[in-house]
Design a protein around this motif. Sequence first.
Motif, mmCIF file in Angstrom:
data_model
loop_
_atom_site.group_PDB
_atom_site.id
_atom_site.type_symbol
_atom_site.label_atom_id
_atom_site.label_comp_id
_atom_site.label_asym_id
_atom_site.label_seq_id
_atom_site.Cartn_x
_atom_site.Cartn_y
_atom_site.Cartn_z
ATOM 1 N N ASP A 164 -6.531 -13.492 -6.157
ATOM 2 C CA ASP A 164 -7.048 -14.218 -7.331
ATOM 3 C C ASP A 164 -8.390 -14.859 -7.016
ATOM 4 N N HIS B 201 -3.765 -7.429 0.213
ATOM 5 C CA HIS B 201 -3.655 -7.171 -1.225
ATOM 6 C C HIS B 201 -2.357 -7.724 -1.811
ATOM 7 N N HIS C 84 -15.738 -12.573 -7.868
ATOM 8 C CA HIS C 84 -16.395 -11.391 -8.429
ATOM 9 C C HIS C 84 -16.831 -11.641 -9.867
ATOM 10 N N LYS D 38 -11.094 -12.232 -7.074
ATOM 11 C CA LYS D 38 -11.320 -11.813 -8.464
ATOM 12 C C LYS D 38 -12.202 -12.832 -9.181
ATOM 13 N N GLU D 39 -11.898 -14.120 -8.971
ATOM 14 C CA GLU D 39 -12.690 -15.179 -9.600
ATOM 15 C C GLU D 39 -14.129 -15.169 -9.074
ATOM 16 N N ALA E 66 -7.353 -4.139 -8.052
ATOM 17 C CA ALA E 66 -7.614 -5.553 -8.323
ATOM 18 C C ALA E 66 -9.086 -5.834 -8.596
ATOM 19 N N LEU E 67 -9.956 -5.076 -7.923
ATOM 20 C CA LEU E 67 -11.398 -5.292 -8.045
ATOM 21 C C LEU E 67 -12.087 -3.994 -8.470
#
Length: 472
Positions: A203, A196, A209, A206-207, A239-240
Amino acid sequence: MFDTLTDRLTQSLRNVAGTGQLTEDNIKDTLREVRMALLEADVALPVTRDFIARVKEQALGQEVLQQLSPGQAFVKIVHDELVKMMGDANESLDLAAKPPVVILLAGLQGAGKTTTAAKLARFLKDRQKKKVATVSADVYRPAAIKQLQTVSQEVGVDWIASEASESPITIVNRAIEQAKIKFADVLIVDTAGRLHVDDDMMDEIKELHAAIKPTETLFVVDAMTGQDAANTAKAFNDALPLTGVILTKTDGDARGGAALSVRAITGKPIKFLGMGEKLDALEPFHPERIAQRILGMGDVLSLVEEVERKIDKDKAEKMAKKLQKGGTFNLEDMLTQFEQMHKMGGMMGFLDKLPGMSGSGIQQAVEQAQPEKQVKKMEAIIQSMTVKERRNPDIINPSRKKRIAAGCGMEVQDINRLLKQHAQMAKMMKKFSSPSGIGKMLRGIQTMQGKMGGNAGGGMGPLFGGSDQDKK
């Protein structure tokens, strides 16, 4: 799992269970011991502090003071608060979305994501009757894609190919299209392990997802990391938008602190527990059942479900009918029963779910006796016999015993011991050959749990030769 916590808690609560009246003084020591038990189990300090405060508040309330058995009421309070700490009830996967339902697995390196992907695929295929496909978006670990292919084939689900030269988004978007063509109900996406604190890797996921918008985003974490499991789950959740957690390697975690802390710290439900290395070793997380096991009350409902799922009903039914018609329980039947017990996780896996057994002297005595080792010896002896000898143990005379002993590398006294145990088991089989069978026995065990033990409901189905009529 929870062995250490169970030992400490059951001993602490035993001291207060028979108390006629609860006062702040007589529960103070018990609460201190419960607090120490939770901390030693690696439950996070804030979670432990809140838990003790809630238990104390309820234990000193008027309703408890007026109970006929305040000590038992105190035990129930601890049980109920354990359930609340872990999430009240099992939260299943959301499989109602338009197929393919995309399930994204995230987590640290070494947490067991790839194996968990296969376990989850098998669970959905076998128990939910879903058509499942898997794909690896791990373009960093050289063997990750091949590993997922191997385990996916082993559990009998579709595997969608990917290349390390592709981007994760490209891989998954293509996999979604292929899953649609294959009419898959679910697509499980395995991702690379990441820390993490690694901004670039975070990143990336995240992209991914945002691009694929998965229905379920599950954080896979090693239960043996204790408090760190809850802390990393929280970091990933920041973050998610996680929808749940899967705890792996729980069979090697004697403390259980992760299971007790994750929900309280992250606010996200634990949805599954990885209970071993085998690809069928994934179980839904039921807080109430876990609380019962922690307090030594057993888990008969899970035992019922496991029997129904794992026992070969055709073999058991055939044996039950034979015994009901006056047939004898022979050594071939005994060998079949050993096979059935192996499927249940052996004797220890069976005892662990019975009330009063977890952490008990009986369980420890059985464990010291090494029943699995003894069963393997008996299996070797039976397999050294001829078919005629297995079906007619009475013909095994001294010369046959010598031949059998030589064939399996054991002594004649080992053969005698097996035959004696077979005779005892044959007597027991007669009791279980009636329509009530083992179902009646285990339903009797259920009543031992009282109000705290839950309701196993329904029949057991055959295990040691009980009839399928148990279900009626």
